[in-house]
Scaffold this motif. Structure first.
Motif, PDB file in Angstrom:
ATOM      1  N   VAL A  59       0.865  -1.194   0.000  1.00 27.21           N
ATOM      2  CA  VAL A  59       0.000   0.000   0.000  1.00 27.21           C
ATOM      3  C   VAL A  59       0.895   1.236   0.000  1.00 27.21           C
ATOM      4  O   VAL A  59       1.868   1.299   0.762  1.00 27.21           O
ATOM      5  N   ARG A  60       0.554   2.187  -0.854  1.00 27.33           N
ATOM      6  CA  ARG A  60       1.268   3.470  -0.834  1.00 27.33           C
ATOM      7  C   ARG A  60       0.243   4.588  -0.954  1.00 27.33           C
ATOM      8  O   ARG A  60      -0.611   4.560  -1.848  1.00 27.33           O
ATOM      9  N   ALA A  61       0.309   5.530  -0.046  1.00 27.26           N
ATOM     10  CA  ALA A  61      -0.580   6.693  -0.061  1.00 27.26           C
ATOM     11  C   ALA A  61       0.260   7.945  -0.206  1.00 27.26           C
ATOM     12  O   ALA A  61       1.272   8.104   0.483  1.00 27.26           O
ATOM     13  N   GLU A  62      -0.151   8.824  -1.107  1.00 25.81           N
ATOM     14  CA  GLU A  62       0.531  10.094  -1.308  1.00 25.81           C
ATOM     15  C   GLU A  62      -0.488  11.226  -1.280  1.00 25.81           C
ATOM     16  O   GLU A  62      -1.381  11.284  -2.133  1.00 25.81           O
ATOM     17  N   GLY A  63      -0.399  12.071  -0.280  1.00 29.03           N
ATOM     18  CA  GLY A  63      -1.239  13.259  -0.206  1.00 29.03           C
ATOM     19  C   GLY A  63      -2.727  12.985  -0.245  1.00 29.03           C
ATOM     20  O   GLY A  63      -3.478  13.725  -0.886  1.00 29.03           O
ATOM     21  N   VAL A  64      -3.167  11.934   0.450  1.00 31.24           N
ATOM     22  CA  VAL A  64      -4.582  11.531   0.385  1.00 31.24           C
ATOM     23  C   VAL A  64      -5.449  12.475   1.213  1.00 31.24           C
ATOM     24  O   VAL A  64      -5.232  12.654   2.415  1.00 31.24           O
ATOM     25  N   HIS A  65      -6.421  13.068   0.552  1.00 29.97           N
ATOM     26  CA  HIS A  65      -7.399  13.942   1.189  1.00 29.97           C
ATOM     27  C   HIS A  65      -8.797  13.355   1.011  1.00 29.97           C
ATOM     28  O   HIS A  65      -9.117  12.789  -0.028  1.00 29.97           O
ATOM     29  N   LYS A  66      -9.622  13.526   2.041  1.00 32.00           N
ATOM     30  CA  LYS A  66     -11.018  13.108   1.970  1.00 32.00           C
ATOM     31  C   LYS A  66     -11.873  14.088   2.757  1.00 32.00           C
ATOM     32  O   LYS A  66     -11.579  14.372   3.928  1.00 32.00           O
ATOM     33  N   SER A  67     -12.910  14.607   2.120  1.00 30.87           N
ATOM     34  CA  SER A  67     -13.830  15.522   2.781  1.00 30.87           C
ATOM     35  C   SER A  67     -15.254  15.023   2.633  1.00 30.87           C
ATOM     36  O   SER A  67     -15.605  14.352   1.649  1.00 30.87           O
ATOM     37  N   TYR A  68     -16.075  15.365   3.612  1.00 25.10           N
ATOM     38  CA  TYR A  68     -17.524  15.173   3.533  1.00 25.10           C
ATOM     39  C   TYR A  68     -18.124  16.572   3.611  1.00 25.10           C
ATOM     40  O   TYR A  68     -18.206  17.152   4.694  1.00 25.10           O
ATOM     41  N   GLY A  69     -18.481  17.117   2.444  1.00 26.97           N
ATOM     42  CA  GLY A  69     -18.943  18.495   2.424  1.00 26.97           C
ATOM     43  C   GLY A  69     -17.820  19.404   2.904  1.00 26.97           C
ATOM     44  O   GLY A  69     -16.682  19.297   2.449  1.00 26.97           O
ATOM     45  N   PRO A  70     -18.110  20.291   3.858  1.00 28.14           N
ATOM     46  CA  PRO A  70     -17.074  21.212   4.339  1.00 28.14           C
ATOM     47  C   PRO A  70     -16.119  20.595   5.361  1.00 28.14           C
ATOM     48  O   PRO A  70     -15.138  21.229   5.758  1.00 28.14           O
ATOM     49  N   VAL A  71     -16.388  19.349   5.782  1.00 25.78           N
ATOM     50  CA  VAL A  71     -15.575  18.715   6.818  1.00 25.78           C
ATOM     51  C   VAL A  71     -14.448  17.918   6.177  1.00 25.78           C
ATOM     52  O   VAL A  71     -14.687  16.937   5.457  1.00 25.78           O
ATOM     53  N   GLU A  72     -13.219  18.333   6.434  1.00 28.09           N
ATOM     54  CA  GLU A  72     -12.055  17.635   5.891  1.00 28.09           C
ATOM     55  C   GLU A  72     -11.606  16.580   6.897  1.00 28.09           C
ATOM     56  O   GLU A  72     -11.142  16.895   7.995  1.00 28.09           O
ATOM     57  N   VAL A  73     -11.762  15.313   6.521  1.00 27.54           N
ATOM     58  CA  VAL A  73     -11.480  14.201   7.428  1.00 27.54           C
ATOM     59  C   VAL A  73     -10.039  13.730   7.302  1.00 27.54           C
ATOM     60  O   VAL A  73      -9.392  13.394   8.299  1.00 27.54           O
ATOM     61  N   LEU A  74      -9.530  13.676   6.084  1.00 29.84           N
ATOM     62  CA  LEU A  74      -8.134  13.327   5.836  1.00 29.84           C
ATOM     63  C   LEU A  74      -7.454  14.531   5.190  1.00 29.84           C
ATOM     64  O   LEU A  74      -7.943  15.058   4.190  1.00 29.84           O
ATOM     65  N   LYS A  75      -6.329  14.930   5.736  1.00 25.95           N
ATOM     66  CA  LYS A  75      -5.718  16.198   5.330  1.00 25.95           C
ATOM     67  C   LYS A  75      -4.326  16.008   4.723  1.00 25.95           C
ATOM     68  O   LYS A  75      -3.425  16.790   4.964  1.00 25.95           O
ATOM     69  N   GLY A  76      -4.179  14.941   3.945  1.00 25.88           N
ATOM     70  CA  GLY A  76      -2.904  14.711   3.287  1.00 25.88           C
ATOM     71  C   GLY A  76      -2.121  13.589   3.938  1.00 25.88           C
ATOM     72  O   GLY A  76      -1.133  13.832   4.633  1.00 25.88           O
ATOM     73  N   ILE A  77      -2.563  12.351   3.714  1.00 23.35           N
ATOM     74  CA  ILE A  77      -1.934  11.190   4.333  1.00 23.35           C
ATOM     75  C   ILE A  77      -0.861  10.634   3.401  1.00 23.35           C
ATOM     76  O   ILE A  77      -1.126  10.342   2.234  1.00 23.35           O
ATOM     77  N   ASP A  78       0.340  10.485   3.939  1.00 24.59           N
ATOM     78  CA  ASP A  78       1.450   9.857   3.228  1.00 24.59           C
ATOM     79  C   ASP A  78       1.952   8.685   4.072  1.00 24.59           C
ATOM     80  O   ASP A  78       2.370   8.889   5.216  1.00 24.59           O
ATOM     81  N   LEU A  79       1.913   7.487   3.512  1.00 28.29           N
ATOM     82  CA  LEU A  79       2.458   6.335   4.234  1.00 28.29           C
ATOM     83  C   LEU A  79       2.643   5.167   3.268  1.00 28.29           C
ATOM     84  O   LEU A  79       2.116   5.160   2.155  1.00 28.29           O
ATOM     85  N   GLU A  80       3.410   4.183   3.729  1.00 28.24           N
ATOM     86  CA  GLU A  80       3.642   2.969   2.955  1.00 28.24           C
ATOM     87  C   GLU A  80       3.496   1.758   3.862  1.00 28.24           C
ATOM     88  O   GLU A  80       3.928   1.782   5.020  1.00 28.24           O
ATOM     89  N   VAL A  81       2.895   0.706   3.314  1.00 26.80           N
ATOM     90  CA  VAL A  81       2.762  -0.572   4.007  1.00 26.80           C
ATOM     91  C   VAL A  81       3.538  -1.606   3.201  1.00 26.80           C
ATOM     92  O   VAL A  81       3.232  -1.847   2.034  1.00 26.80           O
TER      93      VAL A  81
END
Length: 268
Positions: A20-42
């Motif tokens: 698994v590799r994540a680069e700058g992962v963002h996730k929002s629900y409407g105006p609520v930003e739940v993930l604000k830039g996740i970087d990691l490797e598994v």
């Protein structure tokens, strides 16, 4: 190039790429930003633990890995394949539902709630996906289901319906059901949080067994003992960001960040 081959396009495959590799992962629900830039490797064969307070984004990130939640920005790869999207030039295009479903075949997921079909026996729950998705014969799927039930310590419960099983037994059936698709990656979303304390151990034992067999696992958990004993890597998340990461024993016994220290002081 077939649609299914395209599903993994947009990567530079390499023999040593992480599972698994994540680069700058963002996730929002409407105006609520739940993930604000996740970087990691598994890494392959790694037990990767995610800890943190409720609402920190752990479960949301886990669901993004198999595209149950669509990310708003960034990139996610599983085994070198871009998850949920195809890259054409510098733009991402979301895959069709059937292409996403094809990707998910290789990713097993175990939820907090067991999500078993109540009208099916344990064996039938495990058989369902291999028959419907992989086209296996019922006889072959039934034999595999029986073997998996033995593997999770429930060889005598194949004919039982979920209502006839304890919560811990249902969760072990759910793990067996995920394993029936022979995944390369297993995702666990707080698999013991809905269980009575005395039932937690049996589920964790099955997860320990999977770890010993080399299964790559990403585990959202509040079980700090499991993370310390079984985990190879640990990330502490809060407020939608990775606050601290490292080897579980290092993070749990000698946290460096004040927020990590405050959290662990309440849960250890």
């Amino acid at each position: 190039m077939t649609d299914m081959a395209k599903a993994s396009e947009g990567t530079a495959p390499a023999a040593d790429h992480p599972m698994v590799r994540a680069e700058g992962v963002h996730k929002s629900y409407g105006p609520v930003e739940v993930l604000k830039g996740i970087d990691l490797e598994v890494k392959r064969g790694e037990v990767f633990c995610l800890i943190g307070p409720s609402g920190s984004g752990k479960s949301t990130f886990l669901r993004c890995i198999n595209h149950l939640e669509k990310i708003n920005a960034g990139r996610l790869w599983v085994d070198g394949g871009l998850v949920g999207y195809q890259q054409r030039g510098d733009k991402l295009h979301e895959l069709k539902d059937r292409e996403v479903a094809f990707q998910r075949r290789d990713i097993g997921m175990v939820f907090q709630r067991f999500n078993l079909f109540p009208h099916m026996t344990a064996v039938e729950n495990i058989m369902e996906a291999p028959v419907r998705v992989k086209g296996r014969s019922k006889a072959e799927a039934r034999e595999q289901a029986a073997q998996l039930l033995e593997r999770v310590g429930l060889g005598d419960k194949g004919g039982n319906y979920p209502s006839q099983l304890s919560g811990g037994q249902q969760q072990r059936v759910a793990i067996a059901r995920a394993l029936a698709m022979e995944p390369k990656l297993m995702l666990f979303d707080e698999p013991t949080s809905a269980l009575d304390p005395e039932l937690v151990g049996d589920v964790l034992d099955v997860m320990r067994q999977l770890a010993e067999e080399g299964m790559t696992m990403v585990v959202v958990t509040h079980e700090m003992g499991f993370a310390r004993e079984v985990g190879d890597a640990l990330v502490f998340m809060d407020g939608g960001v990775v606050v601290e990461s490292g080897h579980p024993r290092d993070v749990l016994t000698n946290p460096q960040h004040d927020r990590t220290k405050a959290f662990l002081s309440k849960v250890l």
